[in-house]
Design an enzyme around this catalytic site. Structure first.
Site, short mmCIF file in Angstrom:
data_model
loop_
_atom_site.label_atom_id
_atom_site.label_comp_id
_atom_site.label_asym_id
_atom_site.label_seq_id
_atom_site.Cartn_x
_atom_site.Cartn_y
_atom_site.Cartn_z
N LYS A 1 0.28 -11.10 7.33
CA LYS A 1 0.88 -12.17 8.54
C LYS A 1 0.90 -13.60 8.04
CE LYS A 1 -0.17 -10.91 12.62
NZ LYS A 1 -1.21 -10.69 13.81
N ARG B 1 -4.31 -15.50 15.78
CA ARG B 1 -3.99 -14.48 15.52
C ARG B 1 -4.44 -13.66 14.30
NH1 ARG B 1 2.17 -15.12 14.35
NH2 ARG B 1 2.40 -12.94 15.07
N MET C 1 -6.25 -5.28 15.79
CA MET C 1 -7.32 -6.27 15.82
C MET C 1 -6.82 -7.42 17.07
SD MET C 1 -8.44 -7.21 12.06
CE MET C 1 -6.87 -7.18 11.50
N ARG D 1 7.00 -7.99 8.07
CA ARG D 1 6.28 -7.06 7.27
C ARG D 1 7.28 -6.16 7.02
NH1 ARG D 1 2.47 -5.87 12.30
NH2 ARG D 1 3.98 -4.69 13.39
N HIS E 1 3.37 0.39 20.58
CA HIS E 1 2.19 0.94 19.70
C HIS E 1 2.35 2.65 19.47
CE1 HIS E 1 -1.82 2.73 19.30
NE2 HIS E 1 -2.15 1.65 18.71
N CYS F 1 -4.31 23.38 -11.88
CA CYS F 1 -3.86 24.48 -10.96
C CYS F 1 -4.61 24.56 -9.46
CB CYS F 1 -3.66 25.77 -11.66
SG CYS F 1 -5.42 26.45 -12.10
N TYR G 1 1.35 18.95 -17.22
CA TYR G 1 2.09 19.24 -15.80
C TYR G 1 0.88 19.70 -14.73
CZ TYR G 1 -0.26 24.02 -16.69
OH TYR G 1 -1.15 25.20 -16.83
#
Ligand code: ADP
Ligand code: MG
Ligand code: MG
Length: 910
Positions: A27, A97, A108, A348, A474, A868, A888
């Protein structure tokens, strides 16, 4: 010089920038970045994550230098905004914040309107000419501060937030429906009632000094890094606890000043299914949290904002374009409109469903905003999320029937794609318990709205349905990230938590009743609705849909082609049967990395039991000869399916008592007699033989190549079946390339012993049939000794395949069948970060693999090496395999696309 703990942003310039996420959090870094690129951001400052680390390391104190740095930054903010913190004529208000390096939505705390008290509220009223606004802000402040800093929370799960209850009472008494209809008098009373509630329940006085308020809020924000839901979130998404959060103190702008004001959240394009175009939610005359928490169902930006506030709408769209161009990524933004002007409060990279992720990456590539390598980035499309494109959808016919039967209950906002049917559960902790008791029960979590406390329950549910909240609530945000079907804002639902009922019109559903939800359309049905395969599956596997008819498939295909172009690792599949192999090829598999041969034995138990009770080689060989044609036919089928692609066949692996044990003899009364007849011995003798097969620790017992060494005729039979099948298929004009794999060898001598039997048999078959096929003999690396002595083994072995299931068991000394009871505790308590049987334990098992690769190739530089185990389809493990230089990975058919993408991501991102 003292450490710089505080970074200012304002007046068109930030001290930090978007790259400083580690220090400033996401932020804070983006607030600085947006300031730097000229977007309208209220001034403020960021306290670094280092303060948080210091705070936790020093008994929740702050570093001594911090005080003056904060005071100076407040001065700068005051100057920039032309107002003064605590002033009785021209007060500055701020928010405080949280903001970690990676976004943890809603986990938070944040406090708004800091700086208000009985004096400043008067000044704010006078200055704005809006007394209602001033008192509305004050009551919000007392409420948030009371909750976040002074810790006044509901006392149990059915109690509603006490502030909300008081607010509701006030609205009832005033005879109004919405909070913005309350009078100044009502609001003044509420402030007093809130303060009294706080004093009564917590014993604390509400602080009046703005500086004391701001420090209280800073402490609470740092404290919220350690709250339970934040800790759970980090564990779920692998965010290190040491990172800490930053705290942002920022001048307030107001969305609650009147009808030309609003608060909102938006996405620069849809993140549920990926459709282009700005979209989001806003609420007029409201403040931040209202729209995020889903307290009222907001209006849609794309539907009505241009009518409500044309100028702000245009401004927002411009900002959206500017942001996408700058960040080259869909943005999730938070903004406030104050008197018709947009202020940016956050941006964001947006969380999105796997569905949307694929569309957005492909679209951004086409729009020229990103290149192919960027389109593949794992932060854009976590490889696992491709799964969502393979998940079932509702069968349209079944939906029509449900509709006809009157089972369509309601329609909400489609916030997370996917079809889900399951039992109604109203509480997150009940969902968690029910899921733990029976992971197979499908649950639909039905809530008025969700909050971060519900995270664990959301994880346990198949689908999430809420009555309130918008596409950025939310519930929507978190389900998108979890890839769950989700519908929000379904306002027809009437949920009564106390009664445990969901009422729609005259219909009443109870907890435990079945409900179905279509996350693509927002429709909610009573009862079950049958599903059908996803469009990708319909095209690739069922072939019931043409590629041209499915845009979803086309985007998937575009992405897969780009992935194939960039990846270095090859991707094979684990398949025992031709139809599995066909599916895997449709998903893009380039060979079989593991064909287990034991299922073939389980299909022919009688013959294998004859072999087991036989007491001499002749009898054993006779029994095995009966198995040979079945094995040969199976292998021939696989070879044909694979059409020249390599097929790794592992020789018999499980201990013999899996085919014949005491339990078998007890459960089948005729078995002992049969065994006696076959072997020419007495019933007692055969029972004794069966008893001898019992092992105390079968995982470490007589299995793998140890069987073929003691009973070479088994290996000979299997090798013969393989080579006869190969010759037969080759004669039919199909290319074949068998790779014979010896399980569980730890000593080079074990390998050589088996290798000789295999090569001798091959030569015999080639001589008998007059046809030769190319083949290789290699081994599985699944005990630590094999990895450590890979040099010796590689002298003869032509390929390695890491059997990471057994290698994990044997390296950790932890049985996959017995780790259940403690692994949950280990994870909860951070003893280990992830389940080692799902994700390679890179430090331990992974290091052995690295050693195996190095030492193996020291003797045979071109040694072909794969994996594998189950881990071959886990994205982080695939990336690890790329880094240590495997050729692989091999995984189950449905994980092949995921492995292809993960392999490409490893190649482009390292
Ligand atoms: P979260 O991380 O939970 O989203 P935020 O810190 O982003 O919490 O705050 C939530 C909301 O509060 C923001 O979306 C915004 O609407 C509001 N808000 C925060 N700071 C301010 C501010 N300085 N001015 C106006 N609104 C704010
Ligand atoms: Mg936010
Ligand atoms: Mg094994």
């Amino acid at each position: 010089m003292s450490t710089k703990y505080v970074y200012f942003f304002g007046d068109g310039k930030g001290e930090g920038n978007g790259k400083m996420k580690a220090e400033l959090g996401g932020k804070g870094a983006n607030l600085a970045e947006m300031t730097n690129i000229g977007l309208p951001v209220p001034a403020g400052f960021t306290l670094t994550t280092e303060v948080c680390t210091w705070y936790y390391a020093n008994n929740k104190q702050f570093p001594p230098e911090l005080k003056t740095q904060v005071e100076e930054a407040i001065k700068k903010t005051e100057r920039s905004m032309g107002a003064e913190f605590g002033s009785k004529t021209n007060p500055l208000l701020v928010s405080c914040r949280s903001g970690a390096r990676e976004s943890m939505p809603g986990m938070m705390d944040t406090v708004l309107n800091i700086g208000l008290n009985d004096d400043t509220v008067q000044a704010l009223a006078k200055q704005s000419g809006n007394e209602r606004f001033a008192w509305d802000s004050y009551r919000r402040f007392v409420q948030m501060y009371g909750d976040v800093v002074l810790d006044l929370k509901p006392r149990n799960k059915t109690e509603r937030d006490p502030f909300e209850v008081a607010l509701e009472h006030k609205k009832e008494k005033a005879g109004v429906e919405l909070d913005n209809q309350l009078s100044v008098k009502d609001l003044k009373e509420l402030v007093q009632e809130f303060k009294a509630l706080i004093k009564d329940r917590t014993g604390k006085d509400f602080p009046t000094d703005p500086m004391q308020q701001v420090w209280g809020a800073i402490g609470a924000v740092f404290g919220s890094w350690g709250n339970d839901r934040a800790v759970v979130y980090r564990r779920t998404y692998g965010i290190p606890h040491e990172w800490g959060t930053a705290a942002n103190v920022q001048a307030m702008v107001f969305g609650n000043l009147g009808d030309d004001c609003a608060t909102g959240v938006g996405l620069t394009r849809d993140c549920a299914i990926g459709t282009p175009g700005f979209c989001g939610d806003y609420l007029i005359n409201a403040q931040g949290e209202d729209v995020v928490a889903g307290i009222r169902t907001p209006k849609r930006i794309e539907e009505t904002l241009s009518k409500d506030m044309q100028v702000a709408y245009d401004q927002l769209n411009d900002i959206g374009k500017k942001l996408e161009k700058h960040f080259k990524e869909v943005q999730d933004i938070e903004f406030t409109i104050q008197r018709g002007k947009v202020w940016m409060l956050q941006t964001r990279n947006a969380k999105r469903t796997g569905f949307a992720a694929v569309r957005i990456a492909v679209d951004l590539l086409k729009e020229g905003l990103i290149d192919e390598k960027e389109a593949l980035q794992k932060r854009r499309i976590p490889a696992d999320d491709l799964n969502q494109l393979l998940q079932p959808i509702f069968d349209p016919a079944a939906k029509k029937v449900a509709d006809k039967e009157g089972r369509l209950l309601a329609k909400g906002i489609n916030a997370g794609p996917g079809a889900a049917s399951g039992k109604i559960v109203f509480f997150a902790d009940d969902a968690e318990k029910m899921h733990a008791a029976d992971p197979k029960t499908d649950l639909i979590l039905v809530r008025r709205e969700t909050s971060p406390e519900d995270l664990r329950g959301m994880k346990a549910a198949k689908g999430i349905l809420t009555a309130f909240g918008g596409a950025s609530s939310h519930a929507a945000l978190v389900s998108r990230q979890m890839g769950k079907a989700c519908i929000v804002g379904c306002s027809a639902l009437n949920i009564d938590y106390d009664a445990g009922t969901l009422t729609v019109g005259s219909k009443v559903l109870k907890a435990g009743d079945f409900l179905s939800m279509d996350g693509f359309t927002g429709e909610v049905f009573q009862g079950k609705v049958t599903t059908k395969p996803s469009e990708v599956i319909q095209v690739l596997i069922n072939k019931t849909l043409k590629p041209a008819e499915s845009e979803t498939f086309q985007r998937f295909d575009t992405l897969m082609k780009i992935a194939d172009k960039h990846r270095k690792l090859r991707v094979r599949t684990n398949a025992d049967l031709p139809n599995q192999a066909d599916e895997a090829i449709a998903f893009g598999a380039e060979g079989i990395g593991l064909c287990r041969t034991e299922h073939m034995f389980f299909d022919h138990l009688e013959e294998i039991r004859r072999m087991i009770v036989a007491d001499n080689v002749e009898r054993r060989e006779a029994a095995l000869a009966q198995l040979l044609p079945f094995q040969r036919a199976d292998f021939a089928g696989l070879f044909k399916s694979m059409n020249g692609k390599p097929v790794t066949i592992r020789l018999i692996d499980p201990p013999l008592h899996e085919f014949l044990s005491d339990a078998h003899v007890e459960s089948d009364p005729k078995l002992a007699d049969k065994l006696a007849k076959w072997s020419g011995k007495s019933v007692d003798e055969v029972k004794k033989r069966v008893e001898e097969l019992h092992e105390f620790n079968p995982m470490l017992g007589h299995r793998g190549c140890r069987l073929g060494i003691v009973y070479p005729e088994i290996t000979r039979m299997q090798a013969r079946a393989i080579f006869e099948a190969a010759v037969q298929v080759k004669k039919e004009g199909v290319n074949v390339f068998p790779e014979v794999m010896i399980p569980l060898a730890g000593f080079a001598t074990e390998f050589k012993n088996q290798e000789k039997l295999i090569r001798d048999t091959a030569e015999k078959v080639f001589a008998e049939t007059g046809t030769k096929v190319d083949y290789m003999v290699g081994t599985m690396i699944e005990v630590p000794r094999a990895a450590v002595r890979a040099d010796q083994i590689a002298e003869s072995a032509e390929f390695f395949s890491f059997g990471t299931n057994d290698l994990t068991q044997t390296t950790l000394g932890m049985s996959r069948d017995d780790y259940g009871p403690f692994i949950g505790f280990y994870r909860e308590n951070d003893i280990i970060g992830s389940d080692p049987f799902q994700m390679i334990d890179q430090d331990g098992v992974g290091d052995l693999m690295r050693i195996g690769v190095e030492r193996g190739r020291s003797k045979r530089p071109k040694l072909k090496i794969g994996i594998c185990g189950e881990h071959g389809g886990d994205p982080s493990s695939v990336m690890f395999c790329h880094r240590i230089g495997l050729d692989y990975v091999s995984c189950s058919p449905f994980r092949v696309p995921i492995a292809r993408l993960a392999a490409a991501q490893a190649a482009v991102e390292g």
